[in-house]
Motif scaffolding. Structure first.
Motif, PDB file in Angstrom:
ATOM      1  N   ALA A  43       0.667  -1.252   0.089  1.00  0.00           N
ATOM      2  CA  ALA A  43       0.043   0.103  -0.043  1.00  0.00           C
ATOM      3  C   ALA A  43       0.911   1.358  -0.008  1.00  0.00           C
ATOM      4  O   ALA A  43       0.449   2.310  -0.656  1.00  0.00           O
ATOM      5  N   VAL A  44       2.082   1.158   0.756  1.00  0.00           N
ATOM      6  CA  VAL A  44       2.700   2.400   0.529  1.00  0.00           C
ATOM      7  C   VAL A  44       3.992   2.370  -0.571  1.00  0.00           C
ATOM      8  O   VAL A  44       3.990   3.276  -1.150  1.00  0.00           O
ATOM      9  N   ARG A  45       4.533   1.207  -1.009  1.00  0.00           N
ATOM     10  CA  ARG A  45       5.325   1.015  -1.937  1.00  0.00           C
ATOM     11  C   ARG A  45       4.728   1.194  -3.209  1.00  0.00           C
ATOM     12  O   ARG A  45       5.224   1.973  -4.057  1.00  0.00           O
ATOM     13  N   GLY A  46       3.648   0.764  -3.568  1.00  0.00           N
ATOM     14  CA  GLY A  46       2.788   0.766  -4.899  1.00  0.00           C
ATOM     15  C   GLY A  46       1.860   1.843  -5.075  1.00  0.00           C
ATOM     16  O   GLY A  46       1.682   2.120  -6.378  1.00  0.00           O
ATOM     17  N   ARG A  47       1.591   2.703  -4.149  1.00  0.00           N
ATOM     18  CA  ARG A  47       1.028   3.820  -4.227  1.00  0.00           C
ATOM     19  C   ARG A  47      -0.346   3.675  -4.917  1.00  0.00           C
ATOM     20  O   ARG A  47      -0.958   4.286  -5.773  1.00  0.00           O
ATOM     21  N   PRO A  48      -1.153   2.508  -4.573  1.00  0.00           N
ATOM     22  CA  PRO A  48      -2.331   2.077  -5.555  1.00  0.00           C
ATOM     23  C   PRO A  48      -3.341   3.137  -5.043  1.00  0.00           C
ATOM     24  O   PRO A  48      -3.505   3.567  -3.862  1.00  0.00           O
ATOM     25  N   ASP A  49      -4.404   3.474  -6.060  1.00  0.00           N
ATOM     26  CA  ASP A  49      -5.565   4.061  -5.787  1.00  0.00           C
ATOM     27  C   ASP A  49      -6.569   3.225  -5.128  1.00  0.00           C
ATOM     28  O   ASP A  49      -7.456   3.492  -4.351  1.00  0.00           O
ATOM     29  N   VAL A  50      -6.641   1.918  -5.639  1.00  0.00           N
ATOM     30  CA  VAL A  50      -7.655   0.739  -5.650  1.00  0.00           C
ATOM     31  C   VAL A  50      -6.918  -0.500  -5.245  1.00  0.00           C
ATOM     32  O   VAL A  50      -5.946  -0.824  -6.050  1.00  0.00           O
ATOM     33  N   MET A  51      -7.143  -1.075  -3.850  1.00  0.00           N
ATOM     34  CA  MET A  51      -6.758  -2.434  -3.738  1.00  0.00           C
ATOM     35  C   MET A  51      -7.809  -3.453  -3.724  1.00  0.00           C
ATOM     36  O   MET A  51      -8.562  -3.231  -3.060  1.00  0.00           O
ATOM     37  N   LEU A  52      -7.369  -4.386  -4.522  1.00  0.00           N
ATOM     38  CA  LEU A  52      -8.351  -5.539  -4.298  1.00  0.00           C
ATOM     39  C   LEU A  52      -7.834  -6.602  -3.160  1.00  0.00           C
ATOM     40  O   LEU A  52      -6.538  -7.039  -3.423  1.00  0.00           O
ATOM     41  N   MET A  53      -8.740  -7.030  -2.276  1.00  0.00           N
ATOM     42  CA  MET A  53      -8.193  -7.504  -1.023  1.00  0.00           C
ATOM     43  C   MET A  53      -8.972  -9.034  -0.687  1.00  0.00           C
ATOM     44  O   MET A  53     -10.318  -8.650  -0.651  1.00  0.00           O
ATOM     45  N   ASP A  54      -8.282 -10.028  -0.937  1.00  0.00           N
ATOM     46  CA  ASP A  54      -8.981 -11.317  -0.480  1.00  0.00           C
ATOM     47  C   ASP A  54      -9.118 -11.429   0.964  1.00  0.00           C
ATOM     48  O   ASP A  54      -8.410 -10.448   1.751  1.00  0.00           O
ATOM     49  N   VAL A  55     -10.097 -11.961   1.334  1.00  0.00           N
ATOM     50  CA  VAL A  55     -10.492 -11.824   2.938  1.00  0.00           C
ATOM     51  C   VAL A  55      -9.520 -12.857   3.712  1.00  0.00           C
ATOM     52  O   VAL A  55      -8.795 -12.679   4.580  1.00  0.00           O
ATOM     53  N   ARG A  56      -9.540 -14.181   3.334  1.00  0.00           N
ATOM     54  CA  ARG A  56      -8.760 -15.322   3.972  1.00  0.00           C
ATOM     55  C   ARG A  56      -7.519 -15.492   3.351  1.00  0.00           C
ATOM     56  O   ARG A  56      -7.376 -15.931   2.303  1.00  0.00           O
ATOM     57  N   MET A  57      -6.358 -15.221   4.139  1.00  0.00           N
ATOM     58  CA  MET A  57      -4.938 -15.299   3.623  1.00  0.00           C
ATOM     59  C   MET A  57      -4.519 -15.649   4.829  1.00  0.00           C
ATOM     60  O   MET A  57      -4.719 -15.543   5.964  1.00  0.00           O
ATOM     61  N   PRO A  58      -2.937 -16.117   4.581  1.00  0.00           N
ATOM     62  CA  PRO A  58      -2.070 -16.541   5.713  1.00  0.00           C
ATOM     63  C   PRO A  58      -1.482 -15.280   6.274  1.00  0.00           C
ATOM     64  O   PRO A  58      -1.507 -14.071   5.578  1.00  0.00           O
ATOM     65  N   ALA A  68      -5.122  -1.940   8.997  1.00  0.00           N
ATOM     66  CA  ALA A  68      -3.801  -1.568   9.230  1.00  0.00           C
ATOM     67  C   ALA A  68      -3.349  -0.699   8.091  1.00  0.00           C
ATOM     68  O   ALA A  68      -2.852   0.740   8.357  1.00  0.00           O
ATOM     69  N   ILE A  69      -3.777  -0.679   6.965  1.00  0.00           N
ATOM     70  CA  ILE A  69      -3.623  -0.010   5.699  1.00  0.00           C
ATOM     71  C   ILE A  69      -4.331   1.502   5.859  1.00  0.00           C
ATOM     72  O   ILE A  69      -3.620   2.417   5.756  1.00  0.00           O
ATOM     73  N   LEU A  70      -5.434   1.417   6.305  1.00  0.00           N
ATOM     74  CA  LEU A  70      -6.241   2.843   6.583  1.00  0.00           C
ATOM     75  C   LEU A  70      -5.533   3.359   7.896  1.00  0.00           C
ATOM     76  O   LEU A  70      -5.423   4.784   7.656  1.00  0.00           O
ATOM     77  N   ALA A  71      -5.232   2.800   8.868  1.00  0.00           N
ATOM     78  CA  ALA A  71      -4.777   3.325  10.151  1.00  0.00           C
ATOM     79  C   ALA A  71      -3.418   3.945   9.698  1.00  0.00           C
ATOM     80  O   ALA A  71      -3.038   5.244  10.127  1.00  0.00           O
ATOM     81  N   ASP A  72      -2.448   3.303   9.000  1.00  0.00           N
ATOM     82  CA  ASP A  72      -1.272   3.726   8.451  1.00  0.00           C
ATOM     83  C   ASP A  72      -1.459   4.957   7.755  1.00  0.00           C
ATOM     84  O   ASP A  72      -0.638   6.134   7.889  1.00  0.00           O
ATOM     85  N   ARG A  78      -1.699  10.554   4.427  1.00  0.00           N
ATOM     86  CA  ARG A  78      -1.736  10.054   3.199  1.00  0.00           C
ATOM     87  C   ARG A  78      -3.007   9.845   2.866  1.00  0.00           C
ATOM     88  O   ARG A  78      -3.907   9.502   3.590  1.00  0.00           O
ATOM     89  N   THR A  79      -3.427   9.862   1.508  1.00  0.00           N
ATOM     90  CA  THR A  79      -4.726   9.457   0.941  1.00  0.00           C
ATOM     91  C   THR A  79      -4.845   8.166   0.962  1.00  0.00           C
ATOM     92  O   THR A  79      -3.949   7.583   0.215  1.00  0.00           O
ATOM     93  N   PRO A  80      -5.704   7.543   1.647  1.00  0.00           N
ATOM     94  CA  PRO A  80      -5.662   5.949   1.685  1.00  0.00           C
ATOM     95  C   PRO A  80      -6.194   5.293   0.196  1.00  0.00           C
ATOM     96  O   PRO A  80      -7.047   5.834  -0.407  1.00  0.00           O
ATOM     97  N   PRO A  81      -5.557   4.195  -0.209  1.00  0.00           N
ATOM     98  CA  PRO A  81      -6.438   3.549  -1.331  1.00  0.00           C
ATOM     99  C   PRO A  81      -7.722   3.048  -0.760  1.00  0.00           C
ATOM    100  O   PRO A  81      -8.060   2.775   0.388  1.00  0.00           O
ATOM    101  N   ARG A  82      -8.459   3.042  -1.889  1.00  0.00           N
ATOM    102  CA  ARG A  82      -9.856   2.487  -1.598  1.00  0.00           C
ATOM    103  C   ARG A  82      -9.693   0.849  -1.714  1.00  0.00           C
ATOM    104  O   ARG A  82      -9.127   0.166  -2.791  1.00  0.00           O
ATOM    105  N   ILE A  83     -10.329   0.355  -0.658  1.00  0.00           N
ATOM    106  CA  ILE A  83     -10.256  -1.189  -0.708  1.00  0.00           C
ATOM    107  C   ILE A  83     -11.239  -1.923  -1.161  1.00  0.00           C
ATOM    108  O   ILE A  83     -12.611  -1.555  -0.482  1.00  0.00           O
ATOM    109  N   LEU A  84     -11.195  -2.728  -1.996  1.00  0.00           N
ATOM    110  CA  LEU A  84     -12.408  -3.418  -2.678  1.00  0.00           C
ATOM    111  C   LEU A  84     -12.036  -4.940  -2.245  1.00  0.00           C
ATOM    112  O   LEU A  84     -11.207  -5.730  -2.754  1.00  0.00           O
ATOM    113  N   VAL A  85     -12.933  -5.578  -1.480  1.00  0.00           N
ATOM    114  CA  VAL A  85     -12.808  -6.830  -0.576  1.00  0.00           C
ATOM    115  C   VAL A  85     -13.385  -8.057  -1.842  1.00  0.00           C
ATOM    116  O   VAL A  85     -14.419  -7.801  -2.539  1.00  0.00           O
ATOM    117  N   LEU A  86     -12.455  -9.053  -2.065  1.00  0.00           N
ATOM    118  CA  LEU A  86     -12.782 -10.129  -2.908  1.00  0.00           C
ATOM    119  C   LEU A  86     -13.396 -11.211  -1.806  1.00  0.00           C
ATOM    120  O   LEU A  86     -12.370 -11.546  -1.001  1.00  0.00           O
TER     121      LEU A  86
END
Length: 221
Positions: A43-58, A68-72, A78-86
């Motif tokens: 989220a910091v390195r890639g500077r995405p506008d939108v993040m596609l986020m899976d729910v269940r991951m290791p 964490a991304i929104l809090a950071d 910083r303007t946070p990315p919009r997060i779209l959950v998969l």
């Protein structure tokens, strides 16, 4: 260009989504991660506008990563990315949890590619997205089993007209559909919806749907 990042622990799925994103002239692939912990750095390195986020991951799941991304971003100004959950139908309660954590909506992992692309563009514009054909079913199921809370005191602040518009919005109706049903202008409906969200402390219409079912508020006839 809309910069899109992808977080999912399945390499084959990531490859497919990456090709889909890169095929669009207005989208740019901003990187990928295989778990929620990697997503925080992405989220910091890639500077995405939108993040596609899976729910269940290791390591860290998508809900924890979203928080964490929104809090950071807030802490760093910083303007946070919009997060779209998969998600899938098997993970529906987690979709509701992700929305409460700050995600802009969710789509099913087997959604039509055109719907996914439309969802990316929609959340980038600042609007919320909820999975097609799943508005009431997913959120209703998400609320069952965890115990619904009684209506909060703020519910009493809504006028009778606002409660009626709330009911229609919770069913997934658009402003135009509500306007036609209630014989109002779309501008008037938009004003009512904005007031409803402000009074209830909600961010968007997706949170409104979750709120309705969590508090056993009337969302259907």
């Amino acid at each position: 260009m809309i910069r899109v990042a992808l977080v999912d622990d399945q390499a084959l799925f990531r490859a497919g989504v990456r090709m889909l994103v890169e095929s669009q002239p207005d989208l740019e692939f901003a990187g990928e991660a295989g778990d929620g912990q990697e997503a925080i750095g992405l989220a910091v390195r890639g500077r995405p506008d939108v993040m596609l986020m899976d729910v269940r991951m290791p390591v860290r799941d998508g809900i924890q990563a979203t928080e964490a991304i929104l809090a950071d971003a807030a802490a760093a100004g910083r303007t946070p990315p919009r997060i779209l959950v998969l998600t899938t139908f098997d993970l529906d309660e987690n979709a509701a949890r992700a929305i409460r954590a700050g995600a802009s909506g969710f789509v099913l992992k087997d959604a039509d590619p055109e719907f996914l692309l439309a969802a990316i563009r929609t959340v980038h514009r600042g609007n919320a997205v909820i999975a097609a054909n799943a508005t009431r079913e997913l959120i209703a199921h998400a609320s069952r089993g965890s115990g619904r809370a009684p209506a909060p005191a703020s519910w009493a602040d809504l006028t009778p007209r606002e409660r009626e518009i709330f009911r229609l919005a919770a069913r997934g109706l658009s402003n135009g559909e509500i306007a036609a049903t209630e014989f109002l202008s779309e501008a008037t409906v938009k004003t009512h919806v904005s007031r409803i969200l402000a009074k209830l402390g909600l961010r968007d219409r997706v949170q409104l749907v979750v709120f309705a079912y969590e508090h056993e508020l009337p969302a259907a006839d």
